[in-house]
Design an enzyme around this catalytic site. Structure first.
Site, short mmCIF file in Angstrom:
data_model
loop_
_atom_site.label_atom_id
_atom_site.label_comp_id
_atom_site.label_asym_id
_atom_site.label_seq_id
_atom_site.Cartn_x
_atom_site.Cartn_y
_atom_site.Cartn_z
NE ARG A 1 -4.06 2.13 2.75
CZ ARG A 1 -3.38 3.42 3.44
NH1 ARG A 1 -2.70 3.32 4.11
NH2 ARG A 1 -4.22 4.26 4.09
CB SER B 1 -11.71 -0.98 2.24
OG SER B 1 -10.50 -1.56 1.81
CE LYS C 1 -8.82 4.67 4.81
NZ LYS C 1 -8.80 3.39 3.85
C1 LIG Z 1 -6.03 0.63 5.62
C2 LIG Z 1 -6.76 0.90 6.37
N1 LIG Z 1 -8.26 0.52 6.65
C3 LIG Z 1 -8.95 0.78 7.39
S1 LIG Z 1 -8.17 1.41 8.49
C4 LIG Z 1 -6.68 1.08 7.92
C5 LIG Z 1 -5.22 1.35 8.62
C6 LIG Z 1 -4.78 0.51 8.98
O1 LIG Z 1 -3.92 0.82 9.90
P1 LIG Z 1 -3.37 0.13 12.12
O2 LIG Z 1 -3.03 -1.23 11.66
O3 LIG Z 1 -2.26 0.42 11.85
O4 LIG Z 1 -4.60 0.40 12.93
#
Ligand SMILES: Cc1ncsc1CCOP(=O)(O)O
Ligand SMILES: Nc1ncnc2c1ncn2[C@@H]1O[C@H](COP(=O)(O)OP(=O)(O)O)[C@@H](O)[C@H]1O
Length: 528
Positions: free
Chosen positions: A42, A111, A140
């Site tokens: 990503r 998603s 994010k």
């Molecule tokens: C890409 C993504 N999509 C929803 S939350 C997220 C980030 C999740 O990151 P982390 O595991 O560090 O909370």
């Protein structure tokens, strides 16, 4: 032929989160060694040449470990590196277009934040969904609401009989992985296929260890869920066995005097502490967040009663630590339907930790279940109660993934499979304040007895990685209810009891004098 993927531990890369001095490829390699089963590259800010280079090198590493590579969003990169799949967001390329552009057999994941997203994903024929954000995340900038652990099960249910796989994402880490996996199982028994993680692995100086902890937890949980589903088909509780076991719990309490940590309301503190002592356990009423970790190490059980919510932070922390220690956590959502604040606090608590037992009267449990069948009046119930209390407790137990105790003149208890009806008690219990709160205390005390029994039977727990709480909490709940209600019957019959004023001390006396024999002889129990 489409490749069958093990989604147990899905690493989403996060180069910006690497600790100072940690090389990206070194981190990926260590993560793979630790047990990552899928890698998604990503890159939200890299230009095309850089993204391509990273994807190619990541693919080489993945191939070494026979782990599939997924590319986030960019179909051109996926095509260029011959990735195993792509992952698309709700605003990325539509699935139908992606399918036309990609070679047959390419994995497509989407998603999803709500049930409509999941339904669309099913009709578009994707291979898996990424459900999130389940917890909050700093990785994010979220544009959709946080779902919460308890919200995921309804989305998983949509996937029943579709064969689609599902991972959850957003704030998942070693410390909350078991809670996430356990709490997200749907009422139909549909669990996650794995967890997707960015920062807990990418941000770690030891990604191998971080990945191993997560992978071991997922593997242990999946096995445990299979056993749980199997057991739910074969389960049978005999009345005699239940009563014999409950009696042993009382003996355990008296023998070990477990510490019962109670965060409770200021109306009932003294009487709850006295009820605990009367049963032979040791109460500690503590609310400061700073002391929760220390208490979790010694406690036998935790009771969170939010009759007067003055220490939400303490409640959140105490429950998390109790979960980590696999100790019983009894939740009494007093008056949860009365205000918005109570409703949102209950949701926050239940999304953060896993209760072992939730007890409430009909008004409280109706509010928790979003049922309009019963109305609450402040902390009390109004009306005649549920038309089918047995089905109600069973389905709420499945939804909340714990034991439910519905109180009233008859008490109903369920673990989501078996329903137990108890007809002990005396109307005077309804005429003194805090009898429901004392019941919570008694349940927590018997759950501590059940916990101690589990520790006694299995000192070094092999199941501990996948077990959310040690001990049979159904027996703990039955024991707690029988203790208070049987004591109330004996107290009410005493010649020195002339009304509720004299009833109350007599009730404490009879809890003090309760014996395994009285419990088994006087119990009015039906197993449905
Ligand atoms: C890409 C993504 N999509 C929803 S939350 C997220 C980030 C999740 O990151 P982390 O595991 O560090 O909370
Ligand atoms: N009329 C009654 N007859 C027998 N037992 C009762 C009666 N009312 C309450 N109880 C008992 O008192 C305990 C507390 O229940 P309840 O009064 O529903 O809680 P709350 O105080 O939270 O509303 C339960 O164990 C229940 O069995």
């Amino acid at each position: 032929m489409r490749r069958e993927i093990d989604f147990s531990l899905y690493l989403v890369t996060g180069r910006e989160l690497l600790p100072p001095g940690k090389d990206y490829f070194e981190s990926i390699q260590e993560s793979l060694e630790g047990g990552v089963t899928v890698v998604q590259v990503r890159e939200k800010t890299a230009d095309t040449a850089e993204f391509l280079d990273i994807a190619l090198k990541t693919k080489e590493l993945c191939q070494k470990y026979d782990v599939p590579l997924i590319i986030n969003d960019r179909l051109d990169i996926a095509l260029a590196v011959k990735a195993d799949g792509v992952h698309l967001g709700q605003t990325d390329m539509p699935v139908s277009v992606a399918r036309q552009l990609l070679p047959a057999g390419t994995i497509i994941g989407v998603s999803c934040n709500n049930a409509d997203h999941v339904k669309n994903a099913i009709s578009e024929g994707v291979d898996y969904v990424g459900i999130g954000a389940v917890w909050g995340t700093a990785t994010k900038k979220l544009t959709s609401p946080i779902i919460g652990v308890r919200g995921v099960g309804a989305l998983l249910r949509e996937l029943d009989n579709t064969g689609l796989k599902a991972v959850a994402i957003g704030g998942i880490k070693g410390a909350n992985a078991l809670r996430t996996l356990h709490g997200t199982v749907s009422t139909t028994g549909h669990g996650l296929d794995g967890v997707a993680v960015v920062s807990d692995i990418a941000g770690s100086t030891k990604p191998r260890d971080a990945a191993r902890t997560l992978r071991d937890t997922v593997s242990a949980f999946k096995e445990q869920l299979q056993n749980e589903l199997q057991a739910s088909i074969n389960v049978s509780y005999a009345k005699k066995d239940v009563l014999t076991s409950v009696s042993k719990l009382l003996n355990n309490v008296k023998a070990y005097k477990p510490l019962i940590h109670q965060i409770t309301n200021n109306v009932v503190t003294t009487q709850s502490a006295n009820a605990t002592l009367a049963l032979g356990a040791s109460p500690i009423m503590a609310t400061a967040p700073e002391e929760m970790k220390d208490l979790s190490r010694v406690l036998g059980a935790l009771l969170v009663n939010f009759g007067t919510i003055t220490s939400k932070e303490g409640m959140l922390l105490a429950g998390q630590f109790a979960n980590e220690e696999k100790k019983p956590l009894v939740f009494d959502p007093v008056g949860v339907g009365a205000t918005d604040f109570r409703r949102t606090t209950a949701a926050q608590l239940l999304n953060t930790w896993q209760a072992s037992v939730i007890k409430g009267n009909a008004g409280e449990l109706a509010a928790l279940a979003d049922s309009k069948e019963v109305q609450a009046k402040g902390v009390d119930t109004s009306g005649t109660g549920f038309s089918d209390p047995a089905s109600f407790v069973k389905s709420l137990a499945r939804k909340e993934r714990c034991i439910i105790v519905l109180t009233g003149s008859t008490d109903w208890i369920s673990d989501g499979n078996v329903v137990i009806r108890l007809d002990n008690g005396h109307p005077m219990l309804g005429d003194i304040t805090g009898s429901g709160c004392m019941l919570g205390t008694c349940i927590a005390t018997f759950c501590a007895g059940a916990y101690l029994k589990a520790v006694e039977d299995e000192p070094i727990s092999e199941r501990s990685l996948s077990t959310i709480v040690r001990g049979d909490m159904l027996l703990g709940a039955v024991g707690g209810v029988l203790a208070l209600t049987i004591a109330s019957e004996i107290a009410a019959q005493r010649v020195d009891v002339r009304g509720t004023g004299t009833f109350f001390p007599a009730l404490i006396d009879e809890l003090y004098h309760l014996t395994p024999d009285k419990l088994t002889q006087l119990a009015k129990i039906q197993i449905l």
